[in-house]
Design an enzyme around this catalytic site. Structure first.
Site, PDB file in Angstrom:
ATOM      1  CB  CYS A 112      12.727   8.752   8.762  1.00 24.48           C
ATOM      2  SG  CYS A 112      13.697   7.531   7.958  1.00 24.48           S
ATOM      3  CD  GLU A 170      10.141  12.048  12.261  1.00 23.43           C
ATOM      4  OE1 GLU A 170       9.005  11.618  12.506  1.00 23.43           O
ATOM      5  OE2 GLU A 170      10.995  11.415  11.626  1.00 23.43           O
ATOM      6  CE  LYS A 227      -1.728   2.664   2.968  1.00 27.05           C
ATOM      7  NZ  LYS A 227      -1.622   3.960   2.243  1.00 27.05           N
ATOM      8  CD  GLU A 268      13.620   0.194   8.754  1.00 30.19           C
ATOM      9  OE1 GLU A 268      14.132   1.094   9.452  1.00 30.19           O
ATOM     10  OE2 GLU A 268      14.219  -0.836   8.437  1.00 30.19           O
TER      11      GLU A 268
HETATM   12  N1  LIG Z   1      12.693   4.708   9.481  1.00 33.95           N
HETATM   13  C1  LIG Z   1      12.505   4.848   8.201  1.00 33.95           C
HETATM   14  O1  LIG Z   1      13.110   4.166   7.390  1.00 33.95           O
HETATM   15  C2  LIG Z   1      11.523   5.887   7.692  1.00 33.95           C
HETATM   16  C3  LIG Z   1      11.572   6.244   6.354  1.00 33.95           C
HETATM   17  C4  LIG Z   1      10.694   7.202   5.878  1.00 33.95           C
HETATM   18  C5  LIG Z   1       9.766   7.789   6.740  1.00 33.95           C
HETATM   19  N2  LIG Z   1       9.734   7.426   8.034  1.00 33.95           N
HETATM   20  C6  LIG Z   1       8.775   8.087   8.931  1.00 33.95           C
HETATM   21  O2  LIG Z   1       7.514   8.246   8.295  1.00 33.95           O
HETATM   22  C7  LIG Z   1       6.839   9.397   8.806  1.00 33.95           C
HETATM   23  C8  LIG Z   1       6.295  10.260   7.685  1.00 33.95           C
HETATM   24  O3  LIG Z   1       5.535   9.520   6.853  1.00 33.95           O
HETATM   25  P1  LIG Z   1       3.922   9.520   6.936  1.00 33.95           P
HETATM   26  O4  LIG Z   1       3.411  10.819   7.417  1.00 33.95           O
HETATM   27  O5  LIG Z   1       3.427   8.994   5.644  1.00 33.95           O
HETATM   28  O6  LIG Z   1       3.710   8.474   8.099  1.00 33.95           O
HETATM   29  P2  LIG Z   1       2.391   7.759   8.515  1.00 33.95           P
HETATM   30  O7  LIG Z   1       2.765   6.842   9.605  1.00 33.95           O
HETATM   31  O8  LIG Z   1       1.283   8.684   8.750  1.00 33.95           O
HETATM   32  O9  LIG Z   1       1.984   6.929   7.217  1.00 33.95           O
HETATM   33  C9  LIG Z   1       2.824   5.985   6.658  1.00 33.95           C
HETATM   34  C10 LIG Z   1       1.974   4.984   5.893  1.00 33.95           C
HETATM   35  O10 LIG Z   1       1.134   4.292   6.799  1.00 33.95           O
HETATM   36  C11 LIG Z   1      -0.222   4.360   6.393  1.00 33.95           C
HETATM   37  N3  LIG Z   1      -1.052   4.354   7.601  1.00 33.95           N
HETATM   38  C12 LIG Z   1      -1.523   5.404   8.309  1.00 33.95           C
HETATM   39  N4  LIG Z   1      -2.237   4.967   9.365  1.00 33.95           N
HETATM   40  C13 LIG Z   1      -2.203   3.615   9.327  1.00 33.95           C
HETATM   41  C14 LIG Z   1      -2.714   2.576  10.163  1.00 33.95           C
HETATM   42  N5  LIG Z   1      -3.431   2.854  11.246  1.00 33.95           N
HETATM   43  N6  LIG Z   1      -2.455   1.303   9.848  1.00 33.95           N
HETATM   44  C15 LIG Z   1      -1.720   1.012   8.757  1.00 33.95           C
HETATM   45  N7  LIG Z   1      -1.222   1.930   7.925  1.00 33.95           N
HETATM   46  C16 LIG Z   1      -1.438   3.223   8.216  1.00 33.95           C
HETATM   47  C17 LIG Z   1      -0.300   5.616   5.571  1.00 33.95           C
HETATM   48  O11 LIG Z   1      -1.403   5.589   4.711  1.00 33.95           O
HETATM   49  C18 LIG Z   1       1.053   5.595   4.871  1.00 33.95           C
HETATM   50  O12 LIG Z   1       0.992   4.733   3.753  1.00 33.95           O
HETATM   51  C19 LIG Z   1       7.877  10.136   9.611  1.00 33.95           C
HETATM   52  O13 LIG Z   1       7.630   9.933  10.974  1.00 33.95           O
HETATM   53  C20 LIG Z   1       9.187   9.483   9.211  1.00 33.95           C
HETATM   54  O14 LIG Z   1      10.179   9.562  10.174  1.00 33.95           O
HETATM   55  C21 LIG Z   1      10.572   6.496   8.517  1.00 33.95           C
HETATM   56  O1  LIG Z   2      14.059   6.398   4.920  1.00 27.63           O
HETATM   57  S1  LIG Z   2      14.687   7.685   4.920  1.00 27.63           S
HETATM   58  O2  LIG Z   2      15.608   7.827   6.028  1.00 27.63           O
HETATM   59  O3  LIG Z   2      13.718   8.772   4.969  1.00 27.63           O
HETATM   60  C1  LIG Z   2      15.642   7.832   3.503  1.00 27.63           C
HETATM   61  C2  LIG Z   2      16.453   8.897   3.324  1.00 27.63           C
HETATM   62  C3  LIG Z   2      17.219   8.994   2.177  1.00 27.63           C
HETATM   63  C4  LIG Z   2      17.178   8.005   1.241  1.00 27.63           C
HETATM   64  C5  LIG Z   2      17.978   8.052  -0.028  1.00 27.63           C
HETATM   65  O4  LIG Z   2      18.826   9.069  -0.123  1.00 27.63           O
HETATM   66  C6  LIG Z   2      16.371   6.942   1.434  1.00 27.63           C
HETATM   67  C7  LIG Z   2      15.588   6.849   2.572  1.00 27.63           C
END
Ligand SMILES: NC(=O)c1ccc[n+]([C@@H]2O[C@H](COP(=O)([O-])OP(=O)(O)OC[C@H]3O[C@@H](n4cnc5c(N)ncnc54)[C@H](O)[C@@H]3O)[C@@H](O)[C@H]2O)c1
Ligand SMILES: O=S(=O)(O)c1ccc(CO)cc1
Length: 798
Positions: free
Chosen positions: A301, A398, A193, A267
């Site tokens: 993130c 964050e 998804k 993650e």
């Molecule tokens: N650690 C990592 O590798 C990593 C990488 C990228 C982003 N992030 C984190 O993601 C966040 C930003 O992304 P976002 O706003 O899309 O996050 P989010 O948690 O709101 O949403 C992420 C995904 O989860 C889905 N989702 C939302 N509620 C859900 C539920 N109850 N059950 C299942 N799925 C659900 C959303 O539709 C979306 O596809 C930040 O906190 C960032 O740090 C982490």
């Molecule tokens: O998962 S994330 O940490 O948001 C992230 C940051 C950078 C890249 C590639 O540059 C991938 C994922």
């Protein structure tokens, strides 16, 4: 009109726009409307609901996209289930060819994907073209390799099954690649998804999969929002959930999957430190900040969002950073001259604004790049808050936007303390010309990734993932493959559910048979901090043999006893710093002393399980062999150096979690408890062990052996009582870093739900294992679960 003379005088960048026509033609060809991708076809949503997707830089409507319901998820999971036997039954080589074909096709369409990603997400074309898409390609090549080598590199492992994967909007196609490539390489099938703001590249990827002839049902894509995601998480036909997103949603998913057999990797968010020592190359470090926090508008993130700068250079560094910020170009993401693009959505922009306003309202010093952005679209100026108190929300929460804060430090120890002053532990960036300083600090940081003199570096060959509330599990590299594999013996037919007898203990005086009191001269106490400790409750219970005879009394543990044990384990941190050799010596000595008490333990085993002396002796020999095994392993659980693309020595270091709770099962109690505690101890963890209450008298004799074996106080603590209640206390405790639960299903569900508080890593096994088997009771699976991998990127060469 601008003349050449004007350009030479001002040296301003001119516009340099990437063509969007191919993407517009693609959108037109689809009539700006997209359905789910299920069983190799695009299918209409069951409830005929759609949502709109916009270009955040222009606010132009790009398309309408299907909104997934329970029925759509059901259909997609059924398709993935149907495709599983054939896909997992292919040879690794056959799967490798599909992944390789995907990589090749992505390369052929690279620019199309880059432009589409930029239009859907708002990131600059320079980033999508030069970072996101090349990394996507690299992931499929790398994992084609793992598919090819699966049999030799992961012998005795098999695919998990149907994987539900949920990704965020910040790196839409890259996050898909991080999840889909290892899943398919290992032989799993997928329902993915995408995030609701950015589903378009995933749908284009689905078309590419049709083009390469990926068998129907192997990859399914259901678009939608959080409800669609929750439906996937809750679906009974899913064997694994891989989630990237916010810590808040990660916590919901941890609770929702508690008590199911679903494998889980999370993650989550971060608030990563960016540490600048006084001997750093300050200009390089300033470029590092640009890569850390203005890359992807800070919607990263692992963004280095907390600058910790040594006080002696703080003013100079601040000046250089502001000077650099003045040069940042913000605007149309399709313009190759721009450094900073658009924020993904109005909602996210609003959140960033609110956080920044709250900092200003609190009187914090705030500096921003002048914003000369287009009148429409969601743009936010790069922002720098200086001298922010460590406890302020801007230093702890964050923001997920182009906002960096800084604070000063004086000494290395202070830098480490400030860096670790966060509930997160995703990444860290270190800047110093002194390699000793860099490696000393890297080893002390609670972070899954550490970049030395660099920031935000990624490669498919290196694992990525967090410590603490940044989640658990790794993506990329050898460690990432384990998230999509399970040992074959776990699925062997005949594996039973653990059936510990319901705990019989009660906080009352046990009825005593006539004459029994004479033989009972003590009540077994707990072992906490190297001392025998009476139960806080003041109650004890009667311990009975397998045949029901009263053997003695033992204290009845409660929440307070567990808290005391955790506190003392917390203080025994030197064990984690000790060398593997030092730990091995203690474990060998323990084996030697245990061997000298053989008769005592053989008698206990006979009494507890009602087994013959010969059988008890044999079991005891297995116990000794297991202690020797982990003593031997203590200095051999080596890390590795990953073969990453750039000139880095990327160290994958196996580190202990810290304090780990263990709830051990009733079956073959001594062998089981030590099979669990020993790998944890060998790798430097401190343990709070909850053994089965029926075996408490035996464990009271065990700690007498520990006392004579030079095991430092607090390294292994033993408390018994109602095992599941005590395990739940451990799961709820924020100072417990990980929990192993081996026991019945109901208790497993309780601890998994309770662990959501600090998102501790849990290893739960509801099946009854054969602890006498070397395949099931000892080995790599235990060592792997006992450690978390920290990847440290160290540059070399020029
Ligand atoms: N650690 C990592 O590798 C990593 C990488 C990228 C982003 N992030 C984190 O993601 C966040 C930003 O992304 P976002 O706003 O899309 O996050 P989010 O948690 O709101 O949403 C992420 C995904 O989860 C889905 N989702 C939302 N509620 C859900 C539920 N109850 N059950 C299942 N799925 C659900 C959303 O539709 C979306 O596809 C930040 O906190 C960032 O740090 C982490
Ligand atoms: O998962 S994330 O940490 O948001 C992230 C940051 C950078 C890249 C590639 O540059 C991938 C994922």
């Amino acid at each position: 009109m601008t003349t050449v003379a004007d350009i030479l005088r001002t040296m301003d960048y001119g516009p340099c726009l990437e063509a969007a026509a191919p993407v517009h033609s693609w959108l037109d060809a689809h009539a700006h409307s997209f359905r789910h991708f299920i069983h190799g076809e695009f299918v209409a949503p069951a409830q005929n609901e759609y949502f709109e997707v916009f270009n955040p830089a222009t606010e132009e409507r790009l398309a309408r996209v299907a909104h997934g319901s329970d029925a759509d998820i059901d259909q997609a999971v059924a398709a993935a289930r149907q495709a599983l036997p054939a896909w997992s039954g292919l040879s690794g080589h056959q799967r490798a060819r599909y992944l390789y074909a995907i990589a090749r096709h992505l390369q052929k369409h690279a620019r199309f994907f880059a432009v589409l990603e930029t239009m859907d997400n708002g990131k600059t074309i320079r980033e999508s073209r030069d970072i996101d898409i090349p990394l996507v390609v690299r992931h499929f090549y790398h994992h084609a390799g793992w598919a090819q080598l699966l049999d030799s590199e992961f012998p005795a492992h098999q695919a998990v099954g149907v994987c539900g994967q949920i990704v965020p909007w910040n790196f839409p196609l890259l996050m898909l690649a991080w999840k889909v490539a290892p899943a398919l390489a290992a032989g799993n099938t997928v329902v993915l998804k995408p995030a609701e703001f950015t589903p378009l590249t995933a749908l284009a990827f689905a078309e590419l999969c049709v083009e390469v002839g990926l068998p129907a049902g192997v990859l399914n894509i259901v678009t939608g929002d959080g409800h669609t995601g929750a439906s996937l998480v809750n679906h009974a036909g899913v064997d694994k959930i891989a989630f990237t997103g916010s810590t808040a949603v990660g916590r919901l998913i941890r609770r929702a999957t508690a008590g199911t057999d679903k494998k889980l990797s999370l993650e989550l968010g971060g608030k990563s430190p960016f540490i600048v020592f006084d001997d750093a190359d300050l200009d390089a470090a300033v470029e590092g900040v640009v890569d850390s926090i203005w890359f992807n508008q800070g919607q990263v993130c692992c963004a280095g969002s907390r600058i910790l700068v040594q006080e002696s250079v703080a003013a100079r560094f601040g000046d250089k950073l502001r000077a650099r910020m003045r040069k940042l170009r913000i605007g149309n993401p399709l313009d190759k001259s721009n450094d900073v693009g658009a924020i993904v959505d109005r909602v996210q922009l609003q959140r960033i604004r609110q956080m920044v306003e709250s900092g200003r309202a609190d009187g914090l010093s705030c500096w921003q790049t002048a914003l000369d952005a287009p009148s429409s679209g969601h743009f936010f100026a790069p922002t720098f808050f200086e001298d922010v108190p460590a406890a302020h929300a801007l230093a702890q929460e964050e923001i997920f936007g182009p906002v960096v804060i800084s604070m000063g430090f004086r000494t290395l120890d202070e830098a480490v303390a400030l860096a670790n002053h966060s509930r997160y532990g995703l990444a860290a960036s270190l800047w110093s010309e002194n390699i000793d300083v860099c490696l000393t600090v890297a080893a002390q940081l609670a972070a899954g990734v550490v970049w030395v003199n660099g920031a935000n570096m990624f490669d498919a060959a290196a694992g990525f993932g967090g410590y603490r509330e940044s989640g658990f599990g790794r993506e990329g590299g050898r460690e990432g493959m384990h998230e999509y594999l399970v040992p074959k013996w776990l699925h062997a037919p005949g594996a039973q559910q653990a059936q510990d007898a319901p705990v019989q203990v009660a906080a009352h005086l046990a009825p005593t048979e006539a004459g029994a009191a004479r033989s009972i001269d003590r009540s077994a106490k707990f072992y906490i901090g190297g001392k025998q400790v009476r139960p806080d409750s003041g109650y004890s219970f009667g311990v009975r043999s397998g045949s029901g005879a009263l053997l003695g009394h033992a204290g009845f543990g409660n929440r307070k006893d567990i808290r005391n044990a955790v506190e003392t384990a917390r203080k025994a941190g030197n064990w984690s710093q000790a060398s593997g050799h030092a730990r091995a010596q203690v474990l060998y000595y323990f084996a030697e002393n245990l061997g000298a008490r053989a008769q005592t333990f053989i008698a206990h085993l006979q009494a507890i399980d009602g087994i013959s002396e010969a059988a008890a002796s044999q079991q005891f020999e297995q116990v000794l062999a297991r202690v020797f095994h982990y003593a031997a392993m203590a200095d051999k659980h080596d890390g590795s150096v990953h073969s990453t693309l750039t000139a880095h020595v990327t160290l994958a270091m196996n580190e202990p979690f810290g304090v780990v709770g263990v709830r051990s099962p009733a079956h073959t109690p001594l062998l089981a408890a030590l099979s669990l505690a020993l790998p944890l101890l060998a790798t430097g963890n401190r343990v709070v062990l909850v053994p089965p209450p029926d075996a408490s008298l035996m464990f009271a004799d065990l700690y007498q052996v520990l006392d004579t074996s030079d095991m430092p106080a607090g390294v292994l603590n033993i408390v018994w009582g109602d095992s599941d209640e005590l395990a739940e206390v451990l799961a709820l405790h924020d100072d417990v870093d990980a929990l192993w639960y081996f026991g019945p299903a109901a208790g497993a569900a309780r601890v998994q739900a309770a662990s959501a508080g600090n998102l501790k890593s849990t290893w739960v096994q509801r099946r009854q294992l054969d602890w006498t088997s070397r395949e099931q009771g000892q080995g790599g699976e235990f060592m792997r679960h006992a450690t978390q991998v920290k990847n440290v990127w160290i540059p070399y060469g020029e």
